[in-house]
Design an enzyme around this catalytic site. Structure first.
Site, PDB file in Angstrom:
ATOM      1  N   GLN A 105     113.745  49.992  57.058  1.00 45.22           N
ATOM      2  CA  GLN A 105     113.045  51.204  56.641  1.00 45.22           C
ATOM      3  C   GLN A 105     113.948  51.982  55.680  1.00 45.22           C
ATOM      4  O   GLN A 105     115.121  52.190  55.974  1.00 45.22           O
ATOM      5  CB  GLN A 105     112.763  52.058  57.881  1.00 45.22           C
ATOM      6  CG  GLN A 105     111.989  53.315  57.564  1.00 45.22           C
ATOM      7  CD  GLN A 105     111.808  54.193  58.790  1.00 45.22           C
ATOM      8  OE1 GLN A 105     112.782  54.673  59.356  1.00 45.22           O
ATOM      9  NE2 GLN A 105     110.573  54.423  59.186  1.00 45.22           N
ATOM     10  N   TYR A 169     110.251  63.772  56.699  1.00 45.92           N
ATOM     11  CA  TYR A 169     111.228  63.507  55.633  1.00 45.92           C
ATOM     12  C   TYR A 169     110.551  63.613  54.255  1.00 45.92           C
ATOM     13  O   TYR A 169     109.368  63.918  54.149  1.00 45.92           O
ATOM     14  CB  TYR A 169     111.880  62.138  55.849  1.00 45.92           C
ATOM     15  CG  TYR A 169     112.841  62.122  57.028  1.00 45.92           C
ATOM     16  CD1 TYR A 169     113.788  63.135  57.186  1.00 45.92           C
ATOM     17  CD2 TYR A 169     112.813  61.116  57.974  1.00 45.92           C
ATOM     18  CE1 TYR A 169     114.675  63.135  58.264  1.00 45.92           C
ATOM     19  CE2 TYR A 169     113.692  61.095  59.061  1.00 45.92           C
ATOM     20  CZ  TYR A 169     114.622  62.118  59.196  1.00 45.92           C
ATOM     21  OH  TYR A 169     115.488  62.121  60.250  1.00 45.92           O
ATOM     22  N   ARG A 216     105.605  53.972  56.953  1.00 47.34           N
ATOM     23  CA  ARG A 216     105.570  54.816  58.163  1.00 47.34           C
ATOM     24  C   ARG A 216     104.854  56.091  57.763  1.00 47.34           C
ATOM     25  O   ARG A 216     105.269  56.788  56.828  1.00 47.34           O
ATOM     26  CB  ARG A 216     106.986  55.115  58.657  1.00 47.34           C
ATOM     27  CG  ARG A 216     106.980  55.699  60.084  1.00 47.34           C
ATOM     28  CD  ARG A 216     107.127  54.615  61.106  1.00 47.34           C
ATOM     29  NE  ARG A 216     106.433  54.812  62.348  1.00 47.34           N
ATOM     30  CZ  ARG A 216     106.996  55.069  63.520  1.00 47.34           C
ATOM     31  NH1 ARG A 216     108.282  55.219  63.599  1.00 47.34           N
ATOM     32  NH2 ARG A 216     106.262  55.174  64.618  1.00 47.34           N
ATOM     33  N   ARG A 315     111.809  53.215  71.924  1.00 45.22           N
ATOM     34  CA  ARG A 315     112.599  53.364  73.167  1.00 45.22           C
ATOM     35  C   ARG A 315     112.149  52.347  74.215  1.00 45.22           C
ATOM     36  O   ARG A 315     112.945  51.880  75.022  1.00 45.22           O
ATOM     37  CB  ARG A 315     112.419  54.789  73.716  1.00 45.22           C
ATOM     38  CG  ARG A 315     113.015  55.859  72.842  1.00 45.22           C
ATOM     39  CD  ARG A 315     112.481  57.223  73.222  1.00 45.22           C
ATOM     40  NE  ARG A 315     111.028  57.275  73.100  1.00 45.22           N
ATOM     41  CZ  ARG A 315     110.287  58.318  73.385  1.00 45.22           C
ATOM     42  NH1 ARG A 315     110.850  59.420  73.829  1.00 45.22           N
ATOM     43  NH2 ARG A 315     108.970  58.293  73.235  1.00 45.22           N
ATOM     44  N   CYS A 338     111.214  53.756  80.311  1.00 46.69           N
ATOM     45  CA  CYS A 338     111.815  54.979  79.776  1.00 46.69           C
ATOM     46  C   CYS A 338     111.184  56.134  80.550  1.00 46.69           C
ATOM     47  O   CYS A 338     109.956  56.198  80.671  1.00 46.69           O
ATOM     48  CB  CYS A 338     111.474  55.063  78.287  1.00 46.69           C
ATOM     49  SG  CYS A 338     111.644  56.688  77.557  1.00 46.69           S
TER      50      CYS A 338
HETATM   51  C1  FMN Z   1     116.295  58.642  68.981  1.00 49.64           C
HETATM   52  C2  FMN Z   1     115.127  58.301  68.109  1.00 49.64           C
HETATM   53  C3  FMN Z   1     115.351  57.817  66.830  1.00 49.64           C
HETATM   54  C4  FMN Z   1     114.259  57.479  65.997  1.00 49.64           C
HETATM   55  N1  FMN Z   1     114.509  56.985  64.743  1.00 49.64           N
HETATM   56  C5  FMN Z   1     113.456  56.706  63.926  1.00 49.64           C
HETATM   57  C6  FMN Z   1     113.670  56.205  62.595  1.00 49.64           C
HETATM   58  O1  FMN Z   1     114.793  55.962  62.147  1.00 49.64           O
HETATM   59  N2  FMN Z   1     112.561  55.997  61.830  1.00 49.64           N
HETATM   60  C7  FMN Z   1     111.282  56.217  62.291  1.00 49.64           C
HETATM   61  O2  FMN Z   1     110.313  55.999  61.555  1.00 49.64           O
HETATM   62  N3  FMN Z   1     111.061  56.652  63.545  1.00 49.64           N
HETATM   63  C8  FMN Z   1     112.101  56.886  64.371  1.00 49.64           C
HETATM   64  N4  FMN Z   1     111.856  57.294  65.658  1.00 49.64           N
HETATM   65  C9  FMN Z   1     110.448  57.327  66.172  1.00 49.64           C
HETATM   66  C10 FMN Z   1     110.105  55.978  66.848  1.00 49.64           C
HETATM   67  O3  FMN Z   1     109.961  54.954  65.888  1.00 49.64           O
HETATM   68  C11 FMN Z   1     108.793  56.027  67.668  1.00 49.64           C
HETATM   69  O4  FMN Z   1     107.725  56.387  66.841  1.00 49.64           O
HETATM   70  C12 FMN Z   1     108.830  57.013  68.849  1.00 49.64           C
HETATM   71  O5  FMN Z   1     110.071  56.988  69.502  1.00 49.64           O
HETATM   72  C13 FMN Z   1     107.720  56.670  69.851  1.00 49.64           C
HETATM   73  O6  FMN Z   1     107.812  55.324  70.302  1.00 49.64           O
HETATM   74  P1  FMN Z   1     108.516  54.973  71.730  1.00 49.64           P
HETATM   75  O7  FMN Z   1     107.841  55.838  72.770  1.00 49.64           O
HETATM   76  O8  FMN Z   1     108.308  53.494  71.949  1.00 49.64           O
HETATM   77  O9  FMN Z   1     109.944  55.348  71.588  1.00 49.64           O
HETATM   78  C14 FMN Z   1     112.931  57.639  66.490  1.00 49.64           C
HETATM   79  C15 FMN Z   1     112.729  58.099  67.796  1.00 49.64           C
HETATM   80  C16 FMN Z   1     113.789  58.428  68.607  1.00 49.64           C
HETATM   81  C17 FMN Z   1     113.531  58.896  70.012  1.00 49.64           C
HETATM   82  S1  SF4 Z   2     115.237  56.849  79.388  1.00 45.10           S
HETATM   83 FE1  SF4 Z   2     116.041  58.560  78.146  1.00 45.10          FE
HETATM   84  S2  SF4 Z   2     117.734  57.700  76.902  1.00 45.10           S
HETATM   85 FE2  SF4 Z   2     116.543  55.978  77.738  1.00 45.10          FE
HETATM   86  S3  SF4 Z   2     115.095  55.506  76.084  1.00 45.10           S
HETATM   87 FE3  SF4 Z   2     114.045  56.922  77.490  1.00 45.10          FE
HETATM   88  S4  SF4 Z   2     114.400  58.955  76.619  1.00 45.10           S
HETATM   89 FE4  SF4 Z   2     115.883  57.572  75.643  1.00 45.10          FE
END
Ligand code: FMN
Ligand code: SF4
Length: 373
Positions: A105, A169, A216, A315, A338
Site C-alpha cells: 500500500q 490521509y 483503500r 488484527r 482480538c
Molecule cells: C494498529 C493499526 C494499524 C493499521 N494500519 C493500517 C494501514 O497501514 N493501512 C490501512 O489501510 N489500514 C490500516 N489499519 C486499518 C486495518 O486495515 C483494518 O481496516 C481495521 O483494523 C479493521 O480490521 P480488523 O478488525 O481485522 O483489524 C490499521 C489498523 C490498526 C488497528
Molecule cells: S487484542 Fe488488542 S493488541 Fe491484540 S489485535 Fe486486538 S486490539 Fe490489537
C-alpha cells in the site's frame, strides 16, 4: 485435501490476471516494525512471513510513503527512492515464497504526516497543527511521486499496488468537504474533489501499465461535516470506470476513531460491512470488507449475502495467523480472538511504539520483541 467447510470463503477469484486461491486477504496493518528510517527490518520480514504462511490469498502490506514529506512516522516503510528497492524485493519475495500474493500500500499522509511542515489540500488544522495548502505545482509533483512509487512496487516484485485512500490521509483529504476548502479544479463540488484521486490513479496506471492497482477507500468519515457514503460513491464509480482492480472499503479517520459512539461501533463484528455493501451495489470490480470479522462463519455469511467479494483481516489475522487454516476445517471456536475491549495495538503505534499483542503466548512475544531493533 478435505473439502472446506465454508464454500464461499474458499472459492478462488480471478483478479486482473491474478488468481486468489481463496477470499481471505490481509488488510494493511502498520505495527511500527520497520527500521527507524523506513527500511525493511528483520522483524518486518518475520511478521509478513507469518502472515503469508497463514494461507490467506493476498497480503496487503501496510502503508509505505511515496515521499519523505508524506510519511506517517519514522518507522513507516519508505518507497520514495530506489535505495529502498532491495529491502522491498526481499519483502515481496518472502511473502510470495509462501504462495500468497503480495501487495504494497502506498501513501501520502498529508495533514497527518509526521513532519515539521505537513501539507494538505487546505490549511485546516489537524489536532494542534495546521498544514500548508498545496499549490497546483506541488499537487502535480505529488501525483508524479505516487506514479514513481507504484513503479517501484512493481519493480520490487509485488503482484499489486494499493493506493491508500483511507484513514483520512491525503487522497481522502481531497475528497472530504471538511478538509478540502479549495476553490480551484480540485475543490468545491464532489466532482472536483475526486479529481486528485482520479488523476493519481491515471498517472499510476500510465506508469505501471498492465499491473493491478487496488484502492483503500474511505466510504464514510463518520463525522457530521465529513465525507458521507452518498458522496463517496461518486468516487467509487469513478475509480471503477478508470480501471481500478478492487476497492477495499473502510470508515473513519484519526478524527473520528476516538469519538465515544465510534469506539462503541467498532466493537461490533463486521462494523464496516454496510459500507462495502453500498460500494458493491455501485461498481462491478471486487470489493473487500474488513472490520472485526473474527469468525469464518461471519465471513462466509458476508460473501453468501453478496455484501463483499473478499474478506480483509487485519488484527484478526495478526492475533491468530491460523485463522484461515482453522476456517478451512470449520474450527471457529479454536480461533484466538482480538478482544473488543482492547485497543492496545492502535494506542501503542500512536505513541510511536511497536505493537505486540497481549493475546499471544510469552514465547511468541519474546520472539517478536527480540527481533525489534
Ligand atoms: C494498529 C493499526 C494499524 C493499521 N494500519 C493500517 C494501514 O497501514 N493501512 C490501512 O489501510 N489500514 C490500516 N489499519 C486499518 C486495518 O486495515 C483494518 O481496516 C481495521 O483494523 C479493521 O480490521 P480488523 O478488525 O481485522 O483489524 C490499521 C489498523 C490498526 C488497528
Ligand atoms: S487484542 Fe488488542 S493488541 Fe491484540 S489485535 Fe486486538 S486490539 Fe490489537
Amino acid at each position: 485435501m478435505a473439502k472446506p467447510v465454508y464454500k464461499n470463503l474458499f472459492k478462488p477469484l480471478k483478479l486482473n490476471g491474478l488468481r486468489l486461491k481463496n477470499r481471505i486477504t490481509m488488510a494493511p496493518l502498520y505495527l511500527g516494525y520497520a527500521a527507524s528510517g523506513g527500511k525493511i527490518s528483520p522483524l518486518l520480514l518475520h511478521y509478513y512471513k507469518e502472515m503469508a504462511r497463514s494461507g490467506a490469498a493476498l497480503i496487503v502490506v501496510e502503508n509505505a510513503s511515496i515521499t519523505p514529506g508524506g510519511s506517517g512516522s519514522s518507522r513507516t516503510i519508505r518507497c520514495d527512492h530506489n535505495r529502498y528497492l532491495n529491502g522491498l524485493e526481499k519483502l515481496a519475495r518472502s511473502i510470495k515464497e509462501e504462495k500468497s500474493l503480495a501487495a504494497l500500500q502506498i501513501n501520502h499522509a498529508g495533514r497527518f504526516a509526521h513532519v515539521p511542515d505537513p501539507v494538505a489540500p487546505s490549511a485546516v488544522p489537524a489536532f494542534d497543527r495546521t498544514p500548508r495548502a498545496l499549490t497546483k505545482r506541488e499537487i502535480t509533483t505529488i501525483q508524479k511521486q505516487y506514479a514513481k512509487a507504484a513503479l517501484r512496487v512493481k519493480k520490487a516484485g509485488f503482484d499489486l499496488v494499493e493506493l491508500h485512500g483511507g484513514t483520512g490521509y491525503l487522497l481522502s483529504q481531497f475528497v472530504s468537504p471538511r478538509t478540502n476548502k479549495r476553490s480551484d479544479a480540485y475543490g468545491g463540488s464532489i466532482e472536483n474533489r475526486i479529481n486528485f484521486s482520479l488523476e493519481v490513479l491515471k498517472r499510476v496506471k500510465d506508469a505501471v501499465g498492465n499491473f493491478p492497482v487496488g484502492y483503500r477507500f474511505l466510504a464514510d468519515e463518520w463525522l457530521p461535516d465529513g465525507i458521507r457514503v452518498k458522496e463517496s460513491l461518486v468516487l467509487a464509480k469513478g475509480l471503477a470506470e478508470n480501471g481500478v482492480t478492487y476497492i477495499s472499503a473502510m470508515g473513519g479517520t484519526y478524527e473520528s476513531f476516538f469519538l465515544p459512539e465510534i469506539i462503541k461501533k467498532v466493537k461490533r463484528p463486521g462494523y464496516m460491512v454496510s459500507l462495502a455493501a453500498a460500494v458493491k451495489k455501485m461498481v462491478k470490480v471486487p470489493v473487500i470488507t474488513a472490520g472485526r470479522i473474527s469468525t469464518p462463519a461471519k465471513a462466509e455469511s458476508i460473501l453468501k449475502e453478496n455484501k463483499a467479494d473478499l474478506i480483509g483481516l487485519a488484527r484478526m489475522l495478526w492475533v491468530d495467523p491460523e485463522w484461515p487454516k482453522k476456517a478451512r476445517k470449520g474450527e471457529d471456536r479454536s480461533i484466538l480472538k482480538c478482544s473488543p475491549k482492547c485497543d492496545a495495538c492502535m494506542q501503542l503505534v500512536m505513541q510511536g511504539k511497536p505493537a505486540f499483542c497481549p493475546k499471544w503466548d510469552k514465547e511468541k512475544r519474546a520472539i517478536y520483541r527480540g527481533l525489534f531493533k
